[in-house]
Design an enzyme around this catalytic site. Structure first.
Site, mmCIF file in Angstrom:
data_model
loop_
_atom_site.group_PDB
_atom_site.id
_atom_site.type_symbol
_atom_site.label_atom_id
_atom_site.label_comp_id
_atom_site.label_asym_id
_atom_site.label_seq_id
_atom_site.Cartn_x
_atom_site.Cartn_y
_atom_site.Cartn_z
ATOM 1 N N HIS A 133 20.732 -24.514 -19.454
ATOM 2 C CA HIS A 133 21.859 -25.245 -20.053
ATOM 3 C C HIS A 133 21.853 -25.191 -21.582
ATOM 4 O O HIS A 133 22.835 -25.543 -22.230
ATOM 5 C CB HIS A 133 21.823 -26.724 -19.633
ATOM 6 N N ASP A 156 17.051 -27.051 -7.182
ATOM 7 C CA ASP A 156 17.906 -28.199 -6.889
ATOM 8 C C ASP A 156 19.056 -27.769 -5.972
ATOM 9 O O ASP A 156 19.845 -28.595 -5.515
ATOM 10 C CB ASP A 156 18.431 -28.852 -8.179
ATOM 11 N N TYR A 203 14.354 -31.130 -7.977
ATOM 12 C CA TYR A 203 13.931 -32.511 -8.210
ATOM 13 C C TYR A 203 13.409 -33.223 -6.976
ATOM 14 O O TYR A 203 13.015 -34.380 -7.059
ATOM 15 C CB TYR A 203 15.078 -33.282 -8.879
HETATM 16 C C1 X5A Z 1 17.877 -27.700 -15.326
HETATM 17 C C2 X5A Z 1 18.710 -28.686 -14.568
HETATM 18 C C3 X5A Z 1 20.225 -30.560 -14.649
HETATM 19 C C4 X5A Z 1 20.758 -31.594 -15.555
HETATM 20 C C5 X5A Z 1 21.540 -32.627 -14.782
HETATM 21 C C6 X5A Z 1 22.110 -33.720 -15.640
HETATM 22 N N1 X5A Z 1 19.408 -29.575 -15.297
HETATM 23 N N2 X5A Z 1 22.896 -34.631 -14.863
HETATM 24 O O1 X5A Z 1 18.694 -28.704 -13.359
HETATM 25 ZN ZN ZN Z 2 19.829 -27.601 -12.030
#
Ligand code: X5A
Ligand code: ZN
Length: 679
Positions: A137, A267, A307
């Site tokens: 990101h 994720d 996560y």
């Molecule tokens: C690397 C990644 C996710 C950020 C989510 C914020 N970032 N809501 O999975």
């Molecule tokens: Zn992500």
């Protein structure tokens, strides 16, 4: 040819952590990294990899992508108080800084570059870097979504500079859109960026208009940015597989990268509180396996999100097992993409039709006009995060219940799929007469004089029993088949002058051994006297001659014209053979190669190598020819050695294109993985 898998990990990257309360950031915890490493040890995978030390990325490397000003901003967080860190973090969306963040972010960059160096220098074939903080990101001037430096984007630029590489493919299977990577390479045709992401018609974070399928890159980079938006949650193995087969892989093979980088976020896996998707860990084994066939196997997998600790660490293990060349567990679940996935696939294929030959022959109805407001957010409509903001406590409780449920599911599921695996990856071979025809890395089968097996052969083919040599080869073949079915070995290779007879006998014996589904693939023109009537086998016949037989419930014919290693071969492979094979979910794959070589040796080895995604990699190859090169090309992929060299630039043959199209139309109702449009 390089071999081996690099693993880059360092505990130090667990020191970066959230110091205050923040319900958005509190999922990005140090245990994400340590639990992966712990699970890798548990599966004895760490000692099978080459452990490569981390290093810091240098300022010059970081500024390949980021501005000097931004580098200074991050550098300055080192000496900040907690209060100052909070303030600095609040300048960005979903970011936290810790006094060690700068150090860890430099290590994450350096770890990624160490991986790329190991692979590009030929020290290892492939590898994975387990890093924190993640990268995809982050942007030239901004941290974003837990990401500080864009590890993968820096790696792409670094490789292009250092190794004079022309084409890099970045596959982003994280459930979020790596908008940072998209922005960095938007106008760059030398980097093809593919991302799928939870989108929900722009209601899901980061809720950007530019994450939609019609954003394809700009200027010279037009066509080199591929976005697959997921507009529903709960996407499954079959949805991910369908997008690989019908969107990414045809384009990736046409692009023909020299290096593949994966922004590997997990994720997108089952149980993840952010992604809310349903892909099980072995799905990542299959995704990895496909990508290993590009860029001569040069594949660098770099951790991004993920996560749910159990889901994350099991999926990471599946990825590394696959990189090491282990047999693949069968892909579980109903093999049928959902309607929403089909719509997304249609849209992205249509959007990319002008740029890629593989889509240019498809009838893709024109796109909806996205300049209309149909998918945009209403003014003031709240942006959704993974956790609905209403009633946080209730949500937190349901989420943790869900997480435990997934834990239990995964414990059982992993036991189940891994118990099916053969002890070692071995190929057993049988050659009639001189064994020295076979490559040295296969193990010979000598049990053919078992009286029991000979009796089976005699009963099957009475007219051959007087030919001692044939009797021996067939007896040996049955011994190999039994070893595969009883999971003593993974796959087998049999050279037999009577391939047609052998295959009929092998199939009959499969029934004795109670295999429910055998996928038979015949390559080349030969007599087939296999019996398909009981529905326990499915035949794909790839032949040069027009066959009189119509396609049936149990067999299809692909009439293939001339050498097929070029672009149309990929349409047959990803457009027909693999979708049908994955839909069928066989217990064993039997591939019979006749002397008439219509696919060429590269085509054959690519086909065999990709078929290892089926039937837990259990393959019996029967070969009529004794040409040494062909034997090697078939034996090598069976040992997990993937070295296909894949020609891409031959012009498409209209007859083949037409045949593939007609076949797909005809078979779509029965074989759902062929579908790639909601219409
Ligand atoms: C690397 C990644 C996710 C950020 C989510 C914020 N970032 N809501 O999975
Ligand atoms: Zn992500």
């Amino acid at each position: 040819m390089a071999s081996g898998t690099a693993l880059i990990y360092d505990d130090e990257m667990t020191s970066h952590r959230l110091l205050w309360e923040d319900p958005i950031c509190d999922i990005e915890i140090p245990e994400r990294l340590s639990s992966c490493y712990k699970n890798l040890k548990c599966y004895n995978l760490v000692e099978r990899c080459l452990s490569v030390p981390v290093r810091e990325g240098t300022e010059d490397e970081i500024t390949l992508v980021h501005s000097l000003d931004y580098l200074e901003v991050v550098k300055n967080t080192q000496k900040m108080s907690e209060e100052e860190l909070r303030k600095a973090s609040a300048n960005y969306d979903a970011v936290f800084f810790h006094p060690t963040t700068y150090r860890c972010a430099k290590l994450a960059v350096g770890a990624t570059l160490q991986l790329v160096d190991a692979v590009m220098s030929g020290t290892t074939r492939n590898g994975m870097a387990l890093v924190r903080p993640p990268g995809h990101h982050s942007q030239r001037d901004a941290a974003n979504g837990f990401c500080v430096f864009n590890n993968v984007a820096i790696a792409a630029k670094y490789t292009q500079r250092k190794y004079d590489v022309q084409r890099v493919l970045i596959v982003d299977w994280d459930v979020h859109h790596g908008q940072g990577i998209q922005y960095i390479f938007e106008e760059d045709p030398s980097v093809l960026y593919f991302s799928w992401h939870r989108f929900e018609h722009q209601r899901y974070w980061p809720s950007l208009r530019e994450s939609n399928y019609d954003v394809v890159g700009r200027g010279k980079g037009e066509g080199f940015n591929m976005n697959v938006p997921w507009n529903k949650i709960g996407m499954k193995n079959s949805d991910y597989l369908a997008v690989f087969l019908h969107v990414l892989l045809p384009v990736a093979f046409e692009f023909d990268p020299e290096l593949v980088l994966v922004s590997a976020g997990y994720d997108s896996g089952i149980g993840d509180p952010e992604g809310q998707m349903s892909a099980t860990p072995e799905c990542f084994a299959h995704l990895t396996h496909f990508l290993m066939h590009l860029a001569k196997g040069k594949l660098c997998v770099v951790l991004e999100g993920g996560y749910h600790l159990r889901s994350l660490s099991e999926s990471v293990c599946m990825t590394i097992k696959t990189l090491l060349g282990d047999p693949l567990p069968a892909l579980s679940g109903e093999m049928k993409p959902c309607l929403s996935a089909l719509e997304s696939m249609h849209d992205v294929r249509a959007a990319h039709k002008p740029y890629w030959k593989c889509f240019s022959y498809e009838d893709l109805t024109p796109l909806k006009d996205l300049s209309t407001k149909s998918c945009q957010l209403e003014e003031g409509e709240p942006v959704q995060t993974g956790i609905p903001l209403v009633n946080q406590q209730e949500a937190a409780k349901t989420n943790s219940d869900e997480a435990t449920k997934t834990d239990k599911f995964l414990e059982l599921h992993m036991k189940e799929i891994l118990s099916l695996e053969p002890a070692v990856r071995t190929v057993v071979a049988v050659a009639e007469g001189n064994a020295d025809l076979l490559p040295s890395f296969v193990q010979m089968e000598m049990n053919g004089d078992s009286e029991e097996l000979k009796a089976i052969v005699r009963a099957f083919a009475a007219e051959f029993v007087n030919v001692e040599k044939v009797l021996n080869v067939l007896g040996n073949m049955l011994a190999v088949l039994e070893k595969i079915v009883k999971k003593k070995v993974t796959s087998g290779l049999v050279v037999s002058p009577e391939a047609s007879l052998s295959s009929a006998l092998a199939l009959k014996h499969c029934r004795n051994l109670r295999l429910q589904k055998v996928l038979c693939i015949f390559v080349g023109d030969m007599d087939m006297n296999i019996d398909l009537d009981d529905g326990k086998a499915f035949l794909i016949n790839i032949c040069g001659k027009q066959s009189e037989q119509a396609n049936t419930k149990y067999s299809i014919s692909l009439n293939w014209k001339e050498d097929a290693e070029g672009s149309t071969f990929s349409s047959m492979l990803f457009g027909v053979i693999l979708p049908v094979a994955y839909s069928y979910q066989p217990d064993l794959v039997m591939i019979v190669v006749g002397s008439n070589q219509i696919l060429g040796t590269n085509g054959i080895s690519l086909l065999i190598s990709l078929l290892q995604g089926l039937a837990q990699s259990r393959i019996l190859a029967l070969i009529q020819d004794t040409e040494v090169q062909l034997l090697e090309d078939i034996a090598k992929p069976l040992t997990g050695d993937i070295t296909p060299c894949f020609g891409t630039c031959t012009p498409a043959l209209q007859e083949n294109i037409h045949m593939v199209k007609e076949l797909r139309k005809e078979l779509q109702q029965e074989w759902k993985m062929l579908q790639c449009s909601g219409k």
